[in-house]
Design a protein around this motif. Sequence first.
Motif, short mmCIF file in Angstrom:
data_model
loop_
_atom_site.label_atom_id
_atom_site.label_comp_id
_atom_site.label_asym_id
_atom_site.label_seq_id
_atom_site.Cartn_x
_atom_site.Cartn_y
_atom_site.Cartn_z
N ASP A 178 0.54 3.91 -2.80
CA ASP A 178 0.53 5.47 -2.74
C ASP A 178 1.53 6.30 -3.21
O ASP A 178 1.21 7.40 -3.80
CB ASP A 178 0.79 5.58 -1.18
N ASP A 225 -12.92 3.15 7.78
CA ASP A 225 -11.61 3.76 8.02
C ASP A 225 -10.57 2.70 7.38
O ASP A 225 -10.02 2.03 8.07
CB ASP A 225 -11.13 4.23 9.25
N HIS A 283 -7.78 3.43 6.75
CA HIS A 283 -6.52 3.41 7.48
C HIS A 283 -6.40 2.75 8.99
O HIS A 283 -5.41 3.05 9.64
CB HIS A 283 -6.02 4.93 7.52
N ASP A 309 -3.53 9.26 4.95
CA ASP A 309 -4.92 9.07 5.32
C ASP A 309 -6.05 8.44 4.45
O ASP A 309 -5.73 8.36 3.05
CB ASP A 309 -5.39 10.62 5.53
N CYS A 310 -6.90 7.68 4.73
CA CYS A 310 -7.96 7.23 4.09
C CYS A 310 -9.40 6.55 5.08
O CYS A 310 -9.00 5.70 5.57
CB CYS A 310 -7.17 5.99 3.41
N THR A 362 -5.42 1.63 -1.27
CA THR A 362 -6.50 0.96 -0.77
C THR A 362 -6.72 -0.10 -1.49
O THR A 362 -6.70 -1.37 -0.89
CB THR A 362 -7.92 1.60 -0.53
N LEU A 407 -13.68 7.90 -1.13
CA LEU A 407 -12.70 7.91 -0.06
C LEU A 407 -12.21 9.23 0.19
O LEU A 407 -12.14 10.13 -0.48
CB LEU A 407 -11.43 7.23 -0.81
N SER A 415 0.77 -1.20 -0.05
CA SER A 415 -0.19 0.04 -0.13
C SER A 415 0.89 1.25 -0.17
O SER A 415 0.53 2.46 -0.59
CB SER A 415 -0.87 -0.03 1.29
N ARG A 466 -6.77 8.03 -3.49
CA ARG A 466 -6.35 7.09 -2.19
C ARG A 466 -6.70 5.73 -2.82
O ARG A 466 -7.06 4.82 -1.98
CB ARG A 466 -7.20 7.65 -1.15
#
Length: 490
Positions: free
Chosen positions: A103, A309, A311, A319-320, A371, A150, A99, A367
């Motif tokens: 990102d 969430d 995250h 953040d996500c 994810t 998201l 992940s 995001r």
Amino acid sequence: MSKTFKSPHVDDRRDFAKLVERTSKAMVKHLTERPSQPVDCSNPPDHIGDELANLTLPADGMAADDILAFFEDKLMPWSMPTNHKHSYGWVNTSPAPISILGDSLAKTLNNGQDGYDHSTVFLMHSLGRWLMELSGFVASDGTPDGMAILLGGGSAANLNGLTVARYWAAKRDGWSIREEGLQGNHPAMTYYTSAEAHSSVQRCVEQMGIGAKYLRKIDTDDNFRMRPDALREAIEADLAAGLRPACVVASVGSTNVGAIDPLDDIADVCDAFDVWLHVDGAYGGIVGLDPAYTEMTSGMSRVNSLTLDPHKWLQVPVDCGAVLVRDRQLNHENYTLVPDYLRAASTEEGSIPWPCEHMFELTFGDRAMKTWAAIARMGRGGVRDMVVNCNNVARRLGAIIEGADDLELLAPVSVSTVNFRYVPVGSSLSAEELDTLNQRISDRIVESGEGHVPTTKVNGAVSIRACVLHYENSEDDADHLIELVRKFAT
Ligand SMILES: Cc1ncc(COP(=O)(O)O)c(C=O)c1O
């Protein structure tokens, strides 16, 4: 004669392979060394903190290598406890390595997730269905139902869901919240949640102009779950007073104790009074993957909107957050306002929905790649096994505590959350002294660097609260945590 400008970014693009190699070495170093470092090493020494807070703007640009060296020396050694498997306090977790890479690639592409028919907007469509499948946010025939977007986190996702609820309630009564705001002459709306709900619910209600005074914090039962009978009574009282019950916010995994509100019974009350049902599943929204929790969360198929969430339990780097809304059209009506300069194509008529038309933000980062990567790497079975594993570690902790003379469970183990305290055998300590002792145990564990397990309060008593969410936790960690508690109790 004016000097020709040449951006240093041109050089960096040329030298990118070399810079990436150096950066990747720093990333690998962090991931390999982090497990043997103190659990909480987030606070740099004072002199570094001072230096970081008082840097002077350089007159001329720094060399790229110096910038990377600065990151490596001054920032990377100090990382949050959540990056360590012996950190149990805060519910954002260590990011899945794939992940992190998703990102990084998303940042490289720099495609906002707001709209236009680009690749990750399409990807988001599948990801939304995946999130629905994982959380049980499905139609009565079991198929994924609605749309997902998201956002920055659970607070933002709650805000999105609760604003759609407000729009829906007004529309139901024949007026438009977008047109009139809260300035028209309509009955005041009331929202309902449990006394255990996350603080973001109250913050949303305040910021939405509903007002904390109109947020009913419904009593809970002995297991910290919202009482549907008390909810019904509160709604009836508000109707009798001429108010407009608009929305119930139930929790699946309350932050403090992991409580799961009785969704089916709450959905019955919402149906009876025509009230929107939002679930805050920021923490526990996917817990139904564990067969022990499937029945408890079956009511997800009756929910209008849901916060997750990624995250937290899905191990996506901050953040996500995600909001899932059953009625995509309604969500769209609540938010869409496309200025001429962006009206490149119709976005709703038979095309992939553009997230920016279903939320407040316009330009925001992708995001979806990170994810999607975290979930794709595990598959449905892997996510389920990870959830079951975390719950098993929590259950093991609970069993040790229940079988011990010097430990006391302060709430039922739920959604991988364990609340307990140390009580010396034969102790005649007052409630206040027990609070002080348990706070000291928690502080000493953090100071030792061997663990991170902050406290909360349960029924007014200081409680050591352990949330098990790391992808590498095993039942040995339960034994280790109890050893730490006993070691620092004396
Ligand atoms: C149940 C619940 N809801 C909402 C939130 C807020 O989420 P975020 O911190 O991502 O905004 C949290 C955070 O811990 C939570 O546990």
